[in-house]
Scaffold this motif. Structure first.
Motif, mmCIF file in Angstrom:
data_model
loop_
_atom_site.group_PDB
_atom_site.id
_atom_site.type_symbol
_atom_site.label_atom_id
_atom_site.label_comp_id
_atom_site.label_asym_id
_atom_site.label_seq_id
_atom_site.Cartn_x
_atom_site.Cartn_y
_atom_site.Cartn_z
ATOM 1 N N ASN A 65 25.443 24.734 48.405
ATOM 2 C CA ASN A 65 26.750 25.313 48.089
ATOM 3 C C ASN A 65 27.794 24.203 48.065
ATOM 4 N N ALA A 66 28.377 23.967 46.899
ATOM 5 C CA ALA A 66 29.363 22.893 46.755
ATOM 6 C C ALA A 66 30.662 23.185 47.488
ATOM 7 N N GLU A 67 30.887 24.440 47.874
ATOM 8 C CA GLU A 67 32.138 24.819 48.533
ATOM 9 C C GLU A 67 32.100 24.573 50.035
ATOM 10 N N THR A 68 30.911 24.445 50.617
ATOM 11 C CA THR A 68 30.799 24.139 52.040
ATOM 12 C C THR A 68 30.495 22.662 52.209
ATOM 13 N N PHE A 69 30.705 22.132 53.409
ATOM 14 C CA PHE A 69 30.536 20.691 53.585
ATOM 15 C C PHE A 69 30.343 20.344 55.055
ATOM 16 N N TRP A 70 29.623 19.233 55.275
ATOM 17 C CA TRP A 70 29.572 18.619 56.601
ATOM 18 C C TRP A 70 30.843 17.803 56.791
ATOM 19 N N HIS A 71 31.396 17.854 57.992
ATOM 20 C CA HIS A 71 32.594 17.079 58.324
ATOM 21 C C HIS A 71 32.352 16.358 59.640
ATOM 22 N N SER A 72 32.741 15.104 59.703
ATOM 23 C CA SER A 72 32.600 14.347 60.953
ATOM 24 C C SER A 72 33.551 14.895 62.009
ATOM 25 N N GLY A 73 33.256 14.597 63.261
ATOM 26 C CA GLY A 73 34.070 15.074 64.362
ATOM 27 C C GLY A 73 35.438 14.419 64.390
ATOM 28 N N TYR A 74 36.459 15.187 64.814
ATOM 29 C CA TYR A 74 37.797 14.597 64.881
ATOM 30 C C TYR A 74 38.691 15.212 65.958
ATOM 31 N N SER A 75 38.159 16.094 66.786
ATOM 32 C CA SER A 75 38.982 16.687 67.838
ATOM 33 C C SER A 75 38.122 17.023 69.039
ATOM 34 N N LEU A 110 27.155 14.787 46.455
ATOM 35 C CA LEU A 110 28.275 15.547 45.910
ATOM 36 C C LEU A 110 29.398 15.523 46.938
ATOM 37 N N ARG A 111 30.526 14.931 46.558
ATOM 38 C CA ARG A 111 31.647 14.820 47.477
ATOM 39 C C ARG A 111 32.324 16.166 47.687
ATOM 40 N N ARG A 112 32.986 16.288 48.832
ATOM 41 C CA ARG A 112 33.842 17.440 49.052
ATOM 42 C C ARG A 112 35.023 17.337 48.089
ATOM 43 N N ASN A 113 35.372 18.437 47.482
ATOM 44 C CA ASN A 113 36.419 18.446 46.465
ATOM 45 C C ASN A 113 37.747 17.908 47.008
ATOM 46 N N LYS A 147 40.870 11.520 43.360
ATOM 47 C CA LYS A 147 40.198 12.413 44.297
ATOM 48 C C LYS A 147 39.590 13.637 43.629
ATOM 49 N N THR A 148 39.817 13.809 42.334
ATOM 50 C CA THR A 148 39.202 14.933 41.638
ATOM 51 C C THR A 148 37.759 14.639 41.271
ATOM 52 N N LEU A 149 37.347 13.373 41.368
ATOM 53 C CA LEU A 149 35.973 13.007 41.033
ATOM 54 C C LEU A 149 35.068 13.297 42.220
ATOM 55 N N VAL A 150 34.213 14.287 42.079
ATOM 56 C CA VAL A 150 33.344 14.677 43.185
ATOM 57 C C VAL A 150 31.880 14.367 42.896
ATOM 58 N N TYR A 182 38.061 10.122 59.146
ATOM 59 C CA TYR A 182 37.394 11.314 58.640
ATOM 60 C C TYR A 182 36.320 10.969 57.608
ATOM 61 N N ALA A 183 35.252 11.741 57.619
ATOM 62 C CA ALA A 183 34.225 11.657 56.589
ATOM 63 C C ALA A 183 33.672 13.051 56.365
ATOM 64 N N ASN A 184 33.346 13.357 55.118
ATOM 65 C CA ASN A 184 32.726 14.642 54.819
ATOM 66 C C ASN A 184 31.885 14.516 53.568
ATOM 67 N N MET A 185 30.938 15.433 53.404
ATOM 68 C CA MET A 185 30.058 15.416 52.240
ATOM 69 C C MET A 185 29.625 16.848 51.953
ATOM 70 N N ALA A 186 29.723 17.255 50.679
ATOM 71 C CA ALA A 186 29.375 18.624 50.311
ATOM 72 C C ALA A 186 27.869 18.821 50.216
ATOM 73 N N GLU A 187 27.179 17.915 49.504
ATOM 74 C CA GLU A 187 25.747 18.095 49.311
ATOM 75 C C GLU A 187 25.021 16.757 49.276
ATOM 76 N N LEU A 188 23.830 16.740 49.853
ATOM 77 C CA LEU A 188 22.909 15.622 49.766
ATOM 78 C C LEU A 188 21.598 16.142 49.193
ATOM 79 N N ASP A 189 21.197 15.581 48.063
ATOM 80 C CA ASP A 189 19.927 15.950 47.438
ATOM 81 C C ASP A 189 19.073 14.703 47.274
ATOM 82 N N VAL A 190 17.782 14.836 47.461
ATOM 83 C CA VAL A 190 16.868 13.730 47.197
ATOM 84 C C VAL A 190 15.887 14.159 46.116
ATOM 85 N N TYR A 191 15.431 13.180 45.355
ATOM 86 C CA TYR A 191 14.569 13.443 44.199
ATOM 87 C C TYR A 191 13.232 12.727 44.374
#
Length: 198
Positions: A65-75, A110-113, A147-150, A182-191
């Motif tokens: 799901n491109a709308e969800t993402f992993w986010h690094s800890g920050y609080s 796939l970057r977070r939007n 930043k629009t390039l995901v 901060y760091a985040n990533m929407a999707e990681l796929d391997v081929y």
């Protein structure tokens, strides 16, 4: 015996050099466990994650799901588990056990939007202990401030890798605050390339 190829190449008898291009027909990299990763892959290593549930869990990195993402800890709410500390600074590491070995040939991110740029590398391992770097990524440079390039951004390995583990490592982030980088990533796929015997 070499003959002319009317579509691409012609043989000139006066030339002393010949370029020979060999390609195995019908071999196309395919996404590993597409649409089914969360039921097959298991978490092998993670040193930073904002929440264990949605929407910022490391599981969001492989949920398709491109709308969800992993986010690094920050609080103070950023925890991995009661016994595992949560990093709020580079490097950030998320590693997956794919359940069995695959002949990997590339990775797609796939970057977070519209959010933070990151740079780092991908490593693979057969046993989960000895790691080999197979690809570098640098969205800070690739996106050039847009930043629009995901993506998705595809990175081909220098050679195929028969491995069971893949590790995503962030070494640089665009957004730095007094609290965290901060760091985040929407999707990681391997081929992988499936062998004829599979």
């Amino acid at each position: 015996v070499m003959t002319a190829n009317s579509e691409k190449y012609a043989i000139n008898s006066d030339n002393r050099y010949i370029l020979l291009h060999l390609q195995q027909d019908g071999v196309t990299p395919v996404k590993v466990d597409a649409g089914n990763r969360q039921s097959i892959w298991t978490m092998h290593e993670c040193n930073s994650c904002h929440t264990m549930g949605t929407p910022n869990s490391y599981w969001c990195m492989i949920d398709g799901n491109a709308e969800t993402f992993w986010h690094s800890g920050y609080s103070s709410n950023s925890v991995i588990a009661d016994v595992i500390s949560c990093s709020k600074d580079n490097p950030y590491i998320v590693a997956w056990d794919m359940g069995k070995a695959h002949n990997l040939v590339g990775v797609e991110l796939l970057r977070r939007n519209y959010q933070d740029y990151v740079a780092g590398y991908i490593e693979v391992s057969f046993d989960g202990y000895d790691w080999t770097k197979v690809a570098d990524f640098d969205h800070i440079t690739q996106c050039n401030g847009d930043k629009t390039l995901v993506g998705p951004f595809y990175y081909e390995f220098s050679g195929d890798a028969n491995v069971q583990y893949v590790r995503f490592c962030v070494t640089n982030c665009q957004r730095n605050t007094s609290v965290a980088q901060y760091a985040n990533m929407a999707e990681l796929d391997v081929y992988e390339v499936k062998l004829a015997t599979e």
